[in-house]
Scaffold this motif. Sequence first.
Motif, short mmCIF file in Angstrom:
data_model
loop_
_atom_site.label_atom_id
_atom_site.label_comp_id
_atom_site.label_asym_id
_atom_site.label_seq_id
_atom_site.Cartn_x
_atom_site.Cartn_y
_atom_site.Cartn_z
N ARG A 17 0.78 -1.19 0.07
CA ARG A 17 0.15 0.12 -0.19
C ARG A 17 0.94 1.35 0.08
NH1 ARG A 17 -4.77 -2.09 3.65
NH2 ARG A 17 -5.44 -3.66 1.98
N ALA A 18 2.30 1.17 0.27
CA ALA A 18 3.04 2.48 0.51
C ALA A 18 3.40 2.58 -1.06
CB ALA A 18 4.10 2.22 1.16
N VAL A 19 3.45 4.06 -1.36
CA VAL A 19 3.82 4.35 -2.70
C VAL A 19 5.36 4.66 -2.65
CG1 VAL A 19 3.85 6.21 -4.52
CG2 VAL A 19 1.80 5.75 -2.93
N SER A 20 6.05 3.77 -3.82
CA SER A 20 7.45 3.89 -3.79
C SER A 20 7.71 5.01 -4.57
CB SER A 20 7.98 2.40 -4.64
OG SER A 20 7.34 2.90 -6.05
N ARG A 21 8.90 5.77 -3.95
CA ARG A 21 9.48 6.86 -4.59
C ARG A 21 10.75 6.72 -5.45
NH1 ARG A 21 6.15 11.26 -2.08
NH2 ARG A 21 5.07 10.21 -0.44
N PRO A 22 11.01 7.35 -6.36
CA PRO A 22 12.40 7.05 -6.95
C PRO A 22 13.55 7.61 -6.14
CG PRO A 22 10.97 8.74 -8.10
CD PRO A 22 10.26 8.45 -7.30
N GLY A 23 14.63 7.12 -6.32
CA GLY A 23 15.82 7.56 -5.41
C GLY A 23 16.94 7.56 -6.29
N GLY A 24 18.13 8.37 -5.69
CA GLY A 24 19.20 8.32 -6.44
C GLY A 24 19.14 8.76 -7.94
N ALA A 25 19.82 8.10 -8.98
CA ALA A 25 19.96 8.53 -10.23
C ALA A 25 18.69 8.69 -10.81
CB ALA A 25 20.95 7.39 -11.01
N GLN A 26 17.76 7.73 -10.22
CA GLN A 26 16.30 7.72 -11.16
C GLN A 26 15.55 9.13 -10.52
OE1 GLN A 26 13.77 4.65 -9.95
NE2 GLN A 26 12.12 4.98 -11.40
N ALA A 27 15.70 9.63 -9.32
CA ALA A 27 15.34 10.81 -8.92
C ALA A 27 15.73 12.11 -9.78
CB ALA A 27 15.33 11.06 -7.48
N GLU A 28 17.03 12.03 -9.80
CA GLU A 28 17.89 12.95 -10.40
C GLU A 28 17.29 13.19 -12.03
OE1 GLU A 28 22.13 12.82 -10.37
OE2 GLU A 28 21.93 12.19 -8.24
N LEU A 29 17.04 11.97 -12.52
CA LEU A 29 16.61 12.09 -13.98
C LEU A 29 15.35 12.75 -14.11
CD1 LEU A 29 16.84 11.23 -16.95
CD2 LEU A 29 15.89 9.01 -16.32
N LEU A 30 14.36 12.26 -12.89
CA LEU A 30 13.37 12.67 -13.02
C LEU A 30 13.02 14.23 -12.87
CD1 LEU A 30 10.01 11.77 -13.11
CD2 LEU A 30 10.19 11.30 -10.38
N ALA A 31 13.78 14.79 -11.92
CA ALA A 31 13.97 16.08 -11.73
C ALA A 31 14.47 16.84 -12.91
CB ALA A 31 14.85 16.38 -10.54
N GLU A 32 15.40 16.32 -13.86
CA GLU A 32 15.70 16.94 -15.01
C GLU A 32 14.68 16.84 -16.16
OE1 GLU A 32 19.43 16.78 -18.18
OE2 GLU A 32 19.45 15.49 -16.27
N VAL A 33 14.01 15.97 -16.13
CA VAL A 33 13.09 15.58 -17.14
C VAL A 33 11.85 16.56 -16.75
CG1 VAL A 33 11.17 14.28 -17.87
CG2 VAL A 33 13.24 13.29 -17.75
N ASN A 34 11.53 16.82 -15.63
CA ASN A 34 10.39 17.79 -15.12
C ASN A 34 10.78 19.15 -15.38
OD1 ASN A 34 8.62 15.94 -14.09
ND2 ASN A 34 9.33 15.94 -12.10
N LYS A 35 12.12 19.54 -15.12
CA LYS A 35 12.55 20.68 -15.46
C LYS A 35 12.41 21.21 -16.94
CE LYS A 35 16.80 23.56 -16.02
NZ LYS A 35 18.30 23.12 -16.18
N TYR A 36 12.73 20.36 -17.81
CA TYR A 36 12.87 20.45 -19.08
C TYR A 36 11.18 20.49 -19.68
CZ TYR A 36 17.62 19.94 -19.99
OH TYR A 36 19.00 20.36 -19.81
N GLU A 37 10.44 19.82 -18.89
CA GLU A 37 9.10 19.72 -19.48
C GLU A 37 8.49 21.07 -19.05
OE1 GLU A 37 4.90 17.17 -18.74
OE2 GLU A 37 6.77 16.32 -17.67
N SER A 38 8.75 21.53 -17.89
CA SER A 38 8.23 23.00 -17.31
C SER A 38 8.65 24.01 -18.35
CB SER A 38 8.76 23.42 -16.11
OG SER A 38 8.17 22.24 -15.20
N GLU A 39 9.85 24.13 -18.78
CA GLU A 39 10.55 24.79 -19.75
C GLU A 39 9.54 24.90 -21.08
OE1 GLU A 39 14.82 24.31 -19.73
OE2 GLU A 39 15.20 25.24 -18.15
N ARG A 40 9.51 23.43 -21.74
CA ARG A 40 8.87 23.57 -22.72
C ARG A 40 7.41 23.85 -22.80
NH1 ARG A 40 5.15 19.61 -24.52
NH2 ARG A 40 5.40 19.45 -26.69
#
Length: 94
Positions: A17-40
Motif C-alpha cells: 500500500r505504500a507508494v514507492s518513490r524514486p531515489g538516487g539516479a532515478q530521482a535526478e533524472l526525473l527532476a531533470e525531465v520535469n525541469k525540461y518539461e516545465s520549460e517546454r
Amino acid sequence: MTVSQLHKQANHLEAPRAVSRPGGAQAELLAEVNKYESERNLDLVLAEFRNYQQGILPAGPGARSLTEFFASVDEKLEPPQQRRRGPGAVTGTC
C-alpha cells in the motif's frame, strides 16, 4: 483448505500500500525531465500568447478561457493608453 485460510493467503498477495518513490539516479533524472518539461510548457504558452497578441486566437477545448487569460495578462502588461480592444487591435494614433 478452509475459507479463512484462503482469505489469509489472499491478503498476503495484495500489492503493497505504500507508494514507492524514486531515489538516487532515478530521482535526478526525473527532476531533470520535469525541469525540461516545465520549460517546454512555458515556451508553448509564450508562443501562443504572442500569437494572441498578433490576432491569432486559439481554437478547441479551453480556447475561450485561454483567450480570457491572455486578455487579462495583456491588459496588465500594456499602459492604459495603448490597451487593445481585442486581439491585434491597438487603439490610439500612429
